[in-house]
Each structure stands twice: as structure tokens, then as C-alpha cells.
Design a protein around this motif. Structure first.
Motif, PDB file in Angstrom:
ATOM      1  N   ARG A 129       0.393  -6.462 -10.534  1.00  0.00           N
ATOM      2  CA  ARG A 129      -1.076  -6.139 -10.548  1.00  0.00           C
ATOM      3  C   ARG A 129      -1.224  -4.840  -9.695  1.00  0.00           C
ATOM      4  O   ARG A 129      -1.908  -4.085 -10.516  1.00  0.00           O
ATOM      5  N   LEU A 130      -1.080  -4.812  -8.227  1.00  0.00           N
ATOM      6  CA  LEU A 130      -1.333  -3.258  -7.324  1.00  0.00           C
ATOM      7  C   LEU A 130      -0.345  -2.460  -8.115  1.00  0.00           C
ATOM      8  O   LEU A 130      -0.338  -1.506  -7.490  1.00  0.00           O
ATOM      9  N   ARG A 170       2.723   1.625  -3.333  1.00  0.00           N
ATOM     10  CA  ARG A 170       1.710   2.231  -4.306  1.00  0.00           C
ATOM     11  C   ARG A 170       1.744   4.076  -3.963  1.00  0.00           C
ATOM     12  O   ARG A 170       1.400   4.308  -5.089  1.00  0.00           O
ATOM     13  N   LEU A 173       0.210  -5.070 -21.085  1.00  0.00           N
ATOM     14  CA  LEU A 173      -0.037  -4.033 -19.775  1.00  0.00           C
ATOM     15  C   LEU A 173      -0.579  -4.963 -18.956  1.00  0.00           C
ATOM     16  O   LEU A 173      -1.131  -6.387 -19.383  1.00  0.00           O
ATOM     17  N   ASP A 213      -2.434  -5.892 -17.081  1.00  0.00           N
ATOM     18  CA  ASP A 213      -4.245  -6.354 -16.453  1.00  0.00           C
ATOM     19  C   ASP A 213      -4.536  -7.484 -17.776  1.00  0.00           C
ATOM     20  O   ASP A 213      -4.836  -8.717 -18.389  1.00  0.00           O
ATOM     21  N   ARG A 214      -3.788  -6.680 -19.012  1.00  0.00           N
ATOM     22  CA  ARG A 214      -3.992  -7.355 -20.241  1.00  0.00           C
ATOM     23  C   ARG A 214      -2.859  -8.896 -19.953  1.00  0.00           C
ATOM     24  O   ARG A 214      -3.437 -10.580 -20.091  1.00  0.00           O
ATOM     25  N   GLY A 220      -9.284  -2.654 -23.890  1.00  0.00           N
ATOM     26  CA  GLY A 220      -7.655  -3.425 -24.191  1.00  0.00           C
ATOM     27  C   GLY A 220      -7.620  -4.039 -23.024  1.00  0.00           C
ATOM     28  O   GLY A 220      -6.081  -4.945 -22.733  1.00  0.00           O
ATOM     29  N   ASN A 221      -8.642  -5.168 -22.129  1.00  0.00           N
ATOM     30  CA  ASN A 221      -7.945  -6.180 -21.446  1.00  0.00           C
ATOM     31  C   ASN A 221      -7.612  -7.072 -22.287  1.00  0.00           C
ATOM     32  O   ASN A 221      -7.035  -8.105 -21.298  1.00  0.00           O
ATOM     33  N   TYR A 222      -8.304  -7.485 -22.818  1.00  0.00           N
ATOM     34  CA  TYR A 222      -8.432  -8.907 -23.559  1.00  0.00           C
ATOM     35  C   TYR A 222      -7.316  -8.197 -25.018  1.00  0.00           C
ATOM     36  O   TYR A 222      -7.547  -7.188 -25.971  1.00  0.00           O
ATOM     37  N   GLN A 242       1.365  -0.649 -13.994  1.00  0.00           N
ATOM     38  CA  GLN A 242       0.803  -0.502 -15.299  1.00  0.00           C
ATOM     39  C   GLN A 242       1.421  -1.949 -16.324  1.00  0.00           C
ATOM     40  O   GLN A 242       0.316  -2.660 -17.149  1.00  0.00           O
ATOM     41  N   VAL A 260      -5.471 -12.986  -8.714  1.00  0.00           N
ATOM     42  CA  VAL A 260      -4.999 -11.962  -8.672  1.00  0.00           C
ATOM     43  C   VAL A 260      -5.910 -11.080  -9.476  1.00  0.00           C
ATOM     44  O   VAL A 260      -6.413 -10.578  -9.938  1.00  0.00           O
ATOM     45  N   PRO A 282       0.749  -0.782 -24.776  1.00  0.00           N
ATOM     46  CA  PRO A 282       0.346  -0.559 -23.718  1.00  0.00           C
ATOM     47  C   PRO A 282       0.221   0.879 -23.211  1.00  0.00           C
ATOM     48  O   PRO A 282      -0.553   1.417 -23.027  1.00  0.00           O
ATOM     49  N   ASP A 289      -5.467 -11.388 -16.801  1.00  0.00           N
ATOM     50  CA  ASP A 289      -6.452 -11.446 -17.815  1.00  0.00           C
ATOM     51  C   ASP A 289      -6.770 -12.764 -19.091  1.00  0.00           C
ATOM     52  O   ASP A 289      -7.361 -12.673 -18.942  1.00  0.00           O
ATOM     53  N   ASP A 290      -5.861 -12.733 -19.389  1.00  0.00           N
ATOM     54  CA  ASP A 290      -6.109 -12.830 -20.939  1.00  0.00           C
ATOM     55  C   ASP A 290      -3.948 -13.378 -21.270  1.00  0.00           C
ATOM     56  O   ASP A 290      -3.077 -12.814 -22.500  1.00  0.00           O
ATOM     57  N   ASP A 346       0.832  -1.268   0.217  1.00  0.00           N
ATOM     58  CA  ASP A 346       0.407  -0.072   0.143  1.00  0.00           C
ATOM     59  C   ASP A 346       0.778   1.353  -0.028  1.00  0.00           C
ATOM     60  O   ASP A 346       0.662   2.156  -0.804  1.00  0.00           O
TER      61      ASP A 346
END
Ligand SMILES: Nc1ncnc2c1ncn2[C@@H]1O[C@H](COP(=O)(O)OP(=O)(O)OP(=O)(O)O)[C@@H](O)[C@H]1O
Ligand SMILES: Nc1ncnc2c1ncn2[C@@H]1O[C@H](COP(=O)(O)OP(=O)(O)OP(=O)(O)O)[C@@H](O)[C@H]1O
Ligand SMILES: [Mg+2]
Ligand SMILES: [Mg+2]
Lengths: 258, 235
Positions: A216-217, A195, A235, A237-238, B59-61, A220, A258, B84, A241-242, A192
Motif C-alpha cells: 500500500r505504501l 518511499r 491498481l 488501492d483497488r 477508480g478505487n472500486y 501504485q 492496511v 491502472p 479495497d475491492d 519511509d
């Protein structure tokens, strides 16, 4: 926002004899951007970080850094003295083990103040006031200022190391597993804090971690390494998540959420 | 009417390397556009690919094929191939997103979670908090919760924080993935009002709503995702 990166890395490789440390790593880092480097043990994360921070010289490849005056300099062509100056003024390095980044036998206040003196501040009152301010920013009580870090808990030591690194207003901070050796609850608090500081100060940072939740936290952008090579980047999160590379999918699937 | 979002021929599949590299085709030939001031809704049964489409548009996937053209700061950007850094810039100023669940950040108060996107865009903190207060009040979140981190909130309370966070900015495009799923009727109505206000302000909205009443109240048109079914194309 600047339209130029801060750091440009091109085809960086480091071999230890015939063993690969890291191989053919390229990326740009912009001001204010946090890049996480993840991967299993032995994948070359620390090697890469040490090359970037010039604690280690690569076997091949280049890294250029945009100095405060806007000039681009090639890191591995600088003199040793120039590199040391950069590390003292413009960069920070947060080690996994606080003992590697602190002087354990001088007071907390001196650990922070020393860095200010290294960049030329000689005014005792101002140095002490800045040290107190930074200790409070990392949530260390003022009345601990004269204690040695030896007397601190692991989490406190790590927070002190962060204060010591950030007090000079660096533009780029390297962190190697900054939450590594800590209890989970202590980790969360430190995370925290990091961040908040990174966002408030607009720092660029390269954070090595094997913990995807940390990535993740804090970050970017993310780079996934395996056997010294970057197998996926993008990225944060990309990537999480993918995930597309087989190894990233394995990494993501092996943790709960996560 | 300006068209801030144009999707053309987008395809998405997942290759599962941990399962012998089997490829799961999800959608193909996804083409539509959203005009300023309208709310389009993605329709279709569970698993049709509605969330996947929305996530590509944020842009998440990653995108396998096709283009997602976004009007961003006076220019056009293909989100599918953008760096990104560009995607982050688009999120900061052009596309807002309300996810189905709030991703909680420890130790940050609900008020600051909501004010966050404005502060990131350079607004002053107090002004941003003022707007956050007014949205949280509108969404009936008890004032005693505002100063607390949302981690311990109920599902519906967290979701209202999430909605406030998504609606606080003036992004020209706003995406909503089932924002009302965990809300009671009273708060669903508030969300319907918030959407109407966005439409009136010329925002282009794209959403997924399982709730029939909400969908009927907000949708100008339904995009049937089954029309983009990828079928079982061999990997
Ligand atoms: N000084 C060295 N001499 C020889 N080989 C080394 C040296 N330092 C690292 N290596 C090797 O280089 C590879 C990468 O190591 P590195 O320390 O960069 O990994 P890492 O990703 O940081 O791992 P960890 O998560 O365990 O810290 C490993 O195979 C390691 O054994
Ligand atoms: N990250 C992912 N990795 C692998 N498969 C995925 C991923 N995300 C979605 N899928 C698969 O893609 C298909 C479409 O999922 P998606 O979530 O887009 O459907 P949906 O229309 O939103 O469904 P629902 O109405 O149930 O939310 C499903 O088969 C799902 O399992
Ligand atoms: Mg290491
Ligand atoms: Mg869905």
C-alpha cells in the motif's frame, strides 16, 4: 512521462522439474512505476523476481527491456556479459538479507564506492564524496563510513544495501522483501526512506512482499500470486479495497487494516 | 456548460467468496452527469451505496457494468475500463478526492502532505508549500502543527489536513466523501466557503454530506441513490 514501458513480460513460466515456480505471468512496467508482488509463501514471488532480473532463466516466455538508447532487447537472448553489464549499470537488486547484497568485510564507503567504480568512475575524491552523500541519504552518519557492515545493525545494513544499489542511478530496482527481517519500528523507518527515494528518483521498481501495508505504501500497482499464477492484478488501492479473487479476499481479510 | 463527468448505467455488487460466494448487489442503473461549476450531492440512507458510487468514480472500486466517462486532457476516458496507469493519470490531473479520513504517511509533515499533490504534478516545492500554508491557515490549523506528521493529530485536525490536500489542486472534478464529519461549526463554514470558491472556478463537484446545514449550503441538486437500489437480484 514516456509513452513506452520499460519492461514487457509475456507468458513467463519457470518450472523446477515438475514443480511450478511461476506460470504464465505477463505485465508491462512503465518508468517510475512501482509494482508490488504479493502472495503467500511458496507462491512464486522470488522465482518471478529472479527470472526478471535474469538471475534465473525461465522455462518459457519472454521479457523485453528498453535500454537507455531506446532499443528494446530480449533479456533471455542477451549474452551473459551483457546481462551482467545491465545489472551493474541500469538495475539494482535489494535482497531480503543484506548479507547477500553487501560485501561484509569491506567498509561501508567501499560498498557504495565499488558500484561507482564498476561503472567506470576512477576519481577517488569524487567517489568518496558520492559515498558520503549516499550514506547520509540513507541516514548513516558520515563517521561510520570506514566501518564494515558487520558492525552495523540489521536496519543500517539494509539502508547500506539500498545506498549501494541506488548510487549508480539505476532505472529499475528489484526488491525481495526489503523490510523482511527487521523489527516493526525499524521497518517503518526503512519504508519511509524507500518511499522517499523511489519518488524523488522516479525509479521503476518491482517489490516482492508478503506485507500488504508495504504494498500500500510503496506501490501504485499490485499483482497477487498463488501457486505460481497471478490471480489478481490492478491498481494497488483497488485490489486492497475491492478485492475480487477469492484468494485476494482471504489475504485482505486476514490482516487487520492496511 | 461543459459536462466533465457522465455516468451511465453503472452497476456494482460484491461477491463475498469467504461467505460461500454470496453476492451483495449494491447499485444498478446508476446514471447522472455533473456540469462544470455545480455541486451535486449523493443522498440516501446509510448503506444505500453512496460511498461505493464515489469510489467507483475514483477508480478505487471496480465497476461491474456501465461507463464512467471523464473528460481528461482533451479526450474522453471510461474510468470503468481504464488501465491502472490511466486511472493514475486521471487522478493526477483530472479528479481530486477528499476521503472521510486521512491516510497518514509516517514522517511526512502536514505541510508536505498538503503540498504533495502539487509537487506530484510537477510544481516547485516552495510554491506548493506556500499554497499549503495559506490553505492550512484558512482552515485554522495551528501553525505549530504544520511541520509535524499528522499521525498524532486529533480527528478534526487530520481531517483539515486532508481537506487542504484535496482542495490545493485545480482538478476540474472534485469528489468529497463527508469532508466535514469531524469538524466544528467554524471549520465547517470554511469548507462551505472553499466549495463555493471551487464552484465559482468552474469545478464540477460531487459529494456526500450527512450534515444537513452543509448540504443545504453547498448542494445545487441532490441525486437520490435509492433510485439506483439494485434489489435482491439472485446471484
Ligand atoms: N531451486 C528450487 N528447486 C526446486 N523448487 C524450487 C526452487 N526454488 C523454489 N522452488 C519452489 O517453487 C515454488 C515457488 O517458490 P518461491 O521461492 O518463488 O516462492 P515465494 O513466493 O518467494 O515464497 P516465500 O514468500 O516463502 O519467499 C515453491 O514451491 C518452491 O518450493
Ligand atoms: N469493499 C466492500 N466489500 C464488501 N461490501 C462492501 C464494500 N464496500 C461497501 N460494501 C457494502 O455495500 C453497501 C453500500 O455501502 P456504502 O459504503 O456504499 O454505503 P453508504 O451509502 O456510503 O453508507 P453510509 O452512509 O453509512 O456511509 C453496504 O452494504 C456495504 O456493506
Ligand atoms: Mg521468496
Ligand atoms: Mg459512506
Amino acid at each position: 512521462m514516456t509513452d513506452e514501458p520499460l519492461l514487457r513480460v509475456s507468458a513467463l513460466s519457470k518450472f523446477y522439474g515438475s514443480r511450478v515456480g511461476c506460470e504464465n505471468v505477463s505485465f508491462d512496467l512503465w518508468p517510475g512505476e512501482v509494482l508490488a508482488v504479493v502472495g503467500e509463501s511458496g507462491s512464486g514471488k522470488t522465482t518471478l523476481l529472479n527470472c526478471l532480473s535474469t538471475r534465473l532463466l525461465p522455462s518459457s516466455g519472454t521479457a523485453s527491456y528498453r535500454m537507455r538508447d531506446g532499443q528494446w532487447r530480449e533479456l533471455y537472448r542477451m549474452s551473459e556479459a551483457e546481462r551482467r553489464f545491465l545489472m551493474r549499470t541500469d538495475w539494482g537488486f535489494v535482497h531480503q538479507n543484506p548479507a547477500d547484497g553487501l560485501r561484509m568485510t569491506v567498509s561501508a564507503g567501499a560498498n557504495v564506492g565499488e558500484r561507482l567504480m564498476a561503472v567506470g568512475d576512477r576519481h577517488y575524491g569524487r567517489i568518496r564524496a558520492t559515498a558520503v552523500d549516499w550514506l547520509s541519504r540513507v541516514e548513516i552518519d558520515e563517521d561510520r563510513i570506514d566501518d564494515e557492515p558487520r558492525a552495523f545493525s540489521g536496519g543500517m545494513r539494509q539502508r547500506l544495501q539500498i545506498a549501494r544499489n541506488l548510487v549508480t542511478g539505476p532505472r529499475l530496482v528489484f526488491m525481495d522483501e526489503p523490510t523482511g527481517g527487521l523489527d516493526v519500528s525499524v521497518q517503518a523507518r526503512l519504508l519511509d526512506l524507500l518511499r522517499g527515494l523511489v519518488t524523488d528518483l522516479g525509479l521503476a521498481a518491482i517489490v516482492v512482499t508478503h506485507d500488504l501495508a508495504v504494498a500500500r505504501l510503496l506501490s501504485q500497482r499490485m499483482m497477487v500470486m498463488k501457486d505460481g499464477r497471478v490471480v489478481e492484478s490492478g491498481l494497488t488501492d483497488r485490489v486492497l479495497d475491492d478485492p475480487r479473487a477469492p484468494y485476494t479476499q482471504l489475504l485482505v481479510s486476514s490482516i487487520l487494516q492496511v | 456548460m461543459p459536462t466533465p463527468l457522465v455516468v451511465s448505467d453503472v452497476a456494482k455488487s460484491f461477491t463475498m467468496h469467504l461467505r460461500d460466494g454470496v453476492t451483495l448487489p449494491v447499485v444498478a442503473g446508476v446514471s447522472f452527469s455533473i456540469r462544470a461549476g455545480e455541486c451535486a450531492v449523493l443522498g440516501g440512507p446509510s448503506g444505500a451505496g453512496k460511498s461505493s458510487i464515489l469510489k467507483m468514480l475514483y477508480g478505487n472500486y471496480a465497476v461491474d457494468e456501465g461507463q464512467i466517462i471523464v473528460q481528461h486532457e482533451g479526450g474522453l476516458i471510461d474510468l470503468g475500463s481504464a488501465s491502472p496507469r490511466t486511472v493514475l493519470a486521471v487522478r493526477r490531473s483530472t479528479i481530486g478526492y477528499v476521503s472521510q479520513f486521512l491516510r497518514t504517511v509516517p514522517r511526512v509533515s502536514a505541510l508536505d502532505v498538503v503540498a504533495g499533490p502539487l509537487v506530484e504534478r510537477g510544481e516547485n516545492r516552495e510554491g506548493a508549500r506556500e499554497k499549503a500554508r495559506s490553505l492550512l491557515a484558512q482552515l485554522n490549523l495551528p501553525e505549530k502543527l504544520w511541520a509535524l506528521p499528522p499521525a498524532t493529530f486529533s480527528g478534526g485536525e487530520q481531517q483539515r489536513v486532508n481537506i487542504a490536500r484535496g482542495f490545493i489542486t485545480e482538478h476540474p472534478i472534485l469528489q468529497l466523501d463527508e469532508p466535514t464529519a469531524s469538524l466544528d461549526a467554524k471549520n465547517r463554514d470554511v469548507v462551505v466557503d472553499l466549495i463555493a470558491a471551487k464552484k465559482a472556478a468552474g469545478v464540477a463537484l460531487l459529494g456526500i454530506f450527512h450534515d444537513q446545514d452543509v448540504r443545504e449550503a453547498v448542494a445545487d441538486r441532490v441525486i437520490d441513490v435509492t433510485a439506483f437500489a439494485a434489489g435482491r437480484i439472485a446471484a
